[in-house]
Design a protein around this motif. Sequence first.
Motif, PDB file in Angstrom:
ATOM      1  N   MET A  84       0.852  -1.177   0.000  1.00 33.25           N
ATOM      2  CA  MET A  84       0.000   0.000   0.000  1.00 33.25           C
ATOM      3  C   MET A  84       0.890   1.230   0.000  1.00 33.25           C
ATOM      4  O   MET A  84       1.752   1.381   0.868  1.00 33.25           O
ATOM      5  CB  MET A  84      -0.911   0.009   1.218  1.00 33.25           C
ATOM      6  CG  MET A  84      -1.854   1.204   1.287  1.00 33.25           C
ATOM      7  SD  MET A  84      -3.098   1.233  -0.029  1.00 33.25           S
ATOM      8  CE  MET A  84      -4.178  -0.082   0.532  1.00 33.25           C
ATOM      9  N   SER A  85       0.703   2.109  -0.983  1.00 34.78           N
ATOM     10  CA  SER A  85       1.532   3.300  -1.060  1.00 34.78           C
ATOM     11  C   SER A  85       1.173   4.276   0.050  1.00 34.78           C
ATOM     12  O   SER A  85       0.026   4.334   0.519  1.00 34.78           O
ATOM     13  CB  SER A  85       1.383   3.976  -2.419  1.00 34.78           C
ATOM     14  OG  SER A  85       0.160   4.679  -2.497  1.00 34.78           O
ATOM     15  N   TYR A  86       2.159   5.057   0.449  1.00 31.45           N
ATOM     16  CA  TYR A  86       1.925   6.095   1.453  1.00 31.45           C
ATOM     17  C   TYR A  86       0.807   7.038   1.014  1.00 31.45           C
ATOM     18  O   TYR A  86      -0.074   7.403   1.797  1.00 31.45           O
ATOM     19  CB  TYR A  86       3.212   6.883   1.708  1.00 31.45           C
ATOM     20  CG  TYR A  86       2.988   8.151   2.502  1.00 31.45           C
ATOM     21  CD1 TYR A  86       2.981   8.117   3.891  1.00 31.45           C
ATOM     22  CD2 TYR A  86       2.765   9.370   1.862  1.00 31.45           C
ATOM     23  CE1 TYR A  86       2.754   9.279   4.626  1.00 31.45           C
ATOM     24  CE2 TYR A  86       2.536  10.527   2.583  1.00 31.45           C
ATOM     25  CZ  TYR A  86       2.537  10.482   3.968  1.00 31.45           C
ATOM     26  OH  TYR A  86       2.304  11.626   4.686  1.00 31.45           O
ATOM     27  N   ASP A  87       0.830   7.443  -0.244  1.00 31.47           N
ATOM     28  CA  ASP A  87      -0.104   8.453  -0.721  1.00 31.47           C
ATOM     29  C   ASP A  87      -1.555   7.996  -0.633  1.00 31.47           C
ATOM     30  O   ASP A  87      -2.455   8.804  -0.397  1.00 31.47           O
ATOM     31  CB  ASP A  87       0.240   8.840  -2.166  1.00 31.47           C
ATOM     32  CG  ASP A  87       1.646   9.405  -2.276  1.00 31.47           C
ATOM     33  OD1 ASP A  87       1.969  10.326  -1.514  1.00 31.47           O
ATOM     34  OD2 ASP A  87       2.427   8.902  -3.101  1.00 31.47           O
ATOM     35  N   ALA A  88      -1.806   6.689  -0.807  1.00 24.34           N
ATOM     36  CA  ALA A  88      -3.174   6.187  -0.701  1.00 24.34           C
ATOM     37  C   ALA A  88      -3.723   6.411   0.695  1.00 24.34           C
ATOM     38  O   ALA A  88      -4.890   6.773   0.868  1.00 24.34           O
ATOM     39  CB  ALA A  88      -3.221   4.705  -1.055  1.00 24.34           C
ATOM     40  N   GLY A  89      -2.896   6.207   1.710  1.00 30.65           N
ATOM     41  CA  GLY A  89      -3.342   6.412   3.074  1.00 30.65           C
ATOM     42  C   GLY A  89      -3.391   7.864   3.486  1.00 30.65           C
ATOM     43  O   GLY A  89      -4.192   8.252   4.345  1.00 30.65           O
ATOM     44  N   PHE A 343      -2.836   2.860   9.399  1.00 32.72           N
ATOM     45  CA  PHE A 343      -2.102   3.276   8.207  1.00 32.72           C
ATOM     46  C   PHE A 343      -2.394   4.730   7.860  1.00 32.72           C
ATOM     47  O   PHE A 343      -3.541   5.173   7.978  1.00 32.72           O
ATOM     48  CB  PHE A 343      -2.500   2.366   7.033  1.00 32.72           C
ATOM     49  CG  PHE A 343      -1.644   2.552   5.811  1.00 32.72           C
ATOM     50  CD1 PHE A 343      -0.410   1.937   5.728  1.00 32.72           C
ATOM     51  CD2 PHE A 343      -2.062   3.348   4.762  1.00 32.72           C
ATOM     52  CE1 PHE A 343       0.385   2.109   4.614  1.00 32.72           C
ATOM     53  CE2 PHE A 343      -1.277   3.534   3.645  1.00 32.72           C
ATOM     54  CZ  PHE A 343      -0.049   2.906   3.579  1.00 32.72           C
ATOM     55  N   PRO A 344      -1.372   5.503   7.378  1.00 29.95           N
ATOM     56  CA  PRO A 344       0.046   5.173   7.266  1.00 29.95           C
ATOM     57  C   PRO A 344       0.714   5.079   8.647  1.00 29.95           C
ATOM     58  O   PRO A 344       0.195   5.630   9.618  1.00 29.95           O
ATOM     59  CB  PRO A 344       0.624   6.349   6.474  1.00 29.95           C
ATOM     60  CG  PRO A 344      -0.536   7.086   5.891  1.00 29.95           C
ATOM     61  CD  PRO A 344      -1.660   6.850   6.830  1.00 29.95           C
ATOM     62  N   GLY A 346       2.595   5.693  11.985  1.00 35.51           N
ATOM     63  CA  GLY A 346       2.802   6.949  12.693  1.00 35.51           C
ATOM     64  C   GLY A 346       4.238   7.401  12.741  1.00 35.51           C
ATOM     65  O   GLY A 346       4.517   8.610  12.799  1.00 35.51           O
ATOM     66  N   SER A 347       5.183   6.463  12.686  1.00 31.92           N
ATOM     67  CA  SER A 347       6.593   6.838  12.814  1.00 31.92           C
ATOM     68  C   SER A 347       7.084   7.655  11.633  1.00 31.92           C
ATOM     69  O   SER A 347       8.091   8.358  11.738  1.00 31.92           O
ATOM     70  CB  SER A 347       7.466   5.581  12.970  1.00 31.92           C
ATOM     71  OG  SER A 347       7.369   4.768  11.810  1.00 31.92           O
ATOM     72  N   ILE A 348       6.379   7.580  10.497  1.00 34.10           N
ATOM     73  CA  ILE A 348       6.837   8.309   9.312  1.00 34.10           C
ATOM     74  C   ILE A 348       5.837   9.375   8.875  1.00 34.10           C
ATOM     75  O   ILE A 348       5.928   9.899   7.770  1.00 34.10           O
ATOM     76  CB  ILE A 348       7.184   7.344   8.152  1.00 34.10           C
ATOM     77  CG1 ILE A 348       6.072   6.311   7.906  1.00 34.10           C
ATOM     78  CG2 ILE A 348       8.485   6.622   8.444  1.00 34.10           C
ATOM     79  CD1 ILE A 348       4.797   6.832   7.344  1.00 34.10           C
ATOM     80  N   THR A 349       4.894   9.681   9.751  1.00 32.24           N
ATOM     81  CA  THR A 349       3.994  10.803   9.511  1.00 32.24           C
ATOM     82  C   THR A 349       4.281  11.888  10.546  1.00 32.24           C
ATOM     83  O   THR A 349       4.949  12.867  10.262  1.00 32.24           O
ATOM     84  CB  THR A 349       2.526  10.359   9.557  1.00 32.24           C
ATOM     85  OG1 THR A 349       2.267   9.640  10.768  1.00 32.24           O
ATOM     86  CG2 THR A 349       2.193   9.498   8.372  1.00 32.24           C
ATOM     87  N   GLY A 368       4.828   8.088  -3.151  1.00 29.40           N
ATOM     88  CA  GLY A 368       4.666   6.774  -3.747  1.00 29.40           C
ATOM     89  C   GLY A 368       4.704   5.709  -2.670  1.00 29.40           C
ATOM     90  O   GLY A 368       4.119   5.865  -1.599  1.00 29.40           O
ATOM     91  N   PRO A 369       5.408   4.614  -2.911  1.00 28.15           N
ATOM     92  CA  PRO A 369       5.405   3.528  -1.932  1.00 28.15           C
ATOM     93  C   PRO A 369       6.289   3.792  -0.716  1.00 28.15           C
ATOM     94  O   PRO A 369       6.149   3.108   0.300  1.00 28.15           O
ATOM     95  CB  PRO A 369       5.919   2.332  -2.729  1.00 28.15           C
ATOM     96  CG  PRO A 369       6.711   2.929  -3.828  1.00 28.15           C
ATOM     97  CD  PRO A 369       6.077   4.254  -4.159  1.00 28.15           C
TER      98      PRO A 369
END
Length: 440
Positions: A84-89, A343-344, A346-349, A368-369
Motif C-alpha cells: 500500500m503506497s503512502y499516498d493512498a493512506g 495506516f500510514p 505513525g513513525s513516518i507521519t 509513492g510507496p
Amino acid sequence: MSPAVVQIDRLDWTDPLAVATGLNRREGALALLAGAGDPAAHGGRWSFVACEPDQVHVGPVEDGAPFDALRDVAFAVGGVVGLMSYDAGARPATGPRAEVWPDLMLARYPALLAFDHARGEVLAVGRGADRREAGERAGQAQAWLSLAVAPPTPSPPADAFTGEAAPEAYEAAVADVVARIAAGELFQANIARGWSGRLGAARDPFEVFLRLSAGRGAAYGAFWRLGERVVVSNSPELFLTFDPVSGRIETRPIKGTRPRHSDPERDAALAADLIASVKDRAENLMIVDLMRNDLARAAVPGSVRVERLFEIESHPTVHHLVSTVTAAVRPGWGAAGVLEVAFPPGSITGAPKHQAMKVIAAHEPPRGPWCGSLFALGLAGDAALTASVLIRTAFLERDASGWRFRVLAGAGIVADSDPGAEREETDAKVRALKEALIGA
C-alpha cells in the motif's frame, strides 16, 4: 475458485537467498528475507520465496477504505503479499495528488517456500481448491529448491545517485516545520529527501538486493518483481504483526537515529548518546502515544500496552531507538481492519497524524510507496499478518531506456530540531542503499 485447502511439506534446509537468486527473473518473483541470511541479529524467524502468483491486483483504491481489496475472498485466504503506497493512506488529509506509483499492489501465491530459521527447515506450502491441487502446488514449490544457485555480489549497478533538491532546500523545509511546531500547528512531522538515477544497461534490480544482502541485510529485507515494477527494501522497521488466533497485535515504531562508526569505542558512545538523548526519547514517545491511539481503535478496551520503551537496535549503518506497543484485537476484526486503522505508520507521519500529513505534502512531492507498507498474509500456511514500514527502500520502474530508481530518507522534526543535523541523519539512513547502488 479460491484455494481452501493447504498442504505443507517439511524439507531440509536450503539458503533462501540462493533459492531467490535462482527465481529472481520470473514474474512475481518474491523474496522476504529475515536479516538477509542473518535473522538471529534482529529476531527474525521466517523468510519466504515465491514466484508466479495466480491472482494480481494493481491499481487505485477507494478513499477511506484502502484495504477493502484484502476483504475479497480471493485475497483473504492467505498466501498474499501486498504493498500500500503512502499516498493512498495520506490522501484523506492531503487531497488528490499526482500518482507516482499504484495505490495498491496485491498478489496471491498458491505455491511458496517458507524458511523457518528457528527450526532449520523449509516448508513447501501449497494452496488449492482441493487436496490434489494443494499437493501439486506444494510439489511446484519444492521443485524450486533445485534451482538454487550461490548468490554473487555484483559490482555497483548504477553510476549516479542524484539528489532531487539541494541540501539547503531540505534544511529550509526543516526550519519551516520547526516554526510551525513553535506556532502550535503540530508536535512532529517526518520530512524526507529524495534521490534518483538509473541502473546501467543490462543491469537488473536483483543486483541491488544482492548487494544489500551482503553483510547488511535488515530484519524486513524484501525483493518483489511485479510486471515492470520492482521493490528492493532493506527496512529494519516493523509496522505491525497480527495473529488472528491469539488476537495479538504488535507494532515497533522507530524514532531516534545515530550513524554507526568503525571505531568500537566511538560506536558505543554514539549508541549511548542516542539512548540518553532527551530529544530522541521525546520524539519516540510521541509516536508511541500515537500508535497506542491507533491500535486502540481495533483493540479490546484496556488491552493496549507499551511492552518495551526506548530500546537500542544496532544495524550495519545506524543505531535506532525502538519501542514496542501491543494490544488484543476486538472480536470480529481481521487483518484488513487492523492495517487500515493504523495506516500510514505513525513513525513516518508525525503527530497529530492528520496535520502532519498535510505539512509533509506542503514540502514534498508524492512519496509513492516510500513509507507505505509491504505486508504478507498467511505465508507460512497460517493466517498471520506481518507488515513492514517501507523505509530504506528503492523503487524501480522499467521504461524503454531500462530501469530507473528512486530512494527517499526522512527525519522526524520536533521543536528543537537542528536543520543541519536532521539533514545529516537522512544521509546516514540512505547510506546502505547508496552504497548498494553506486558503491562506497
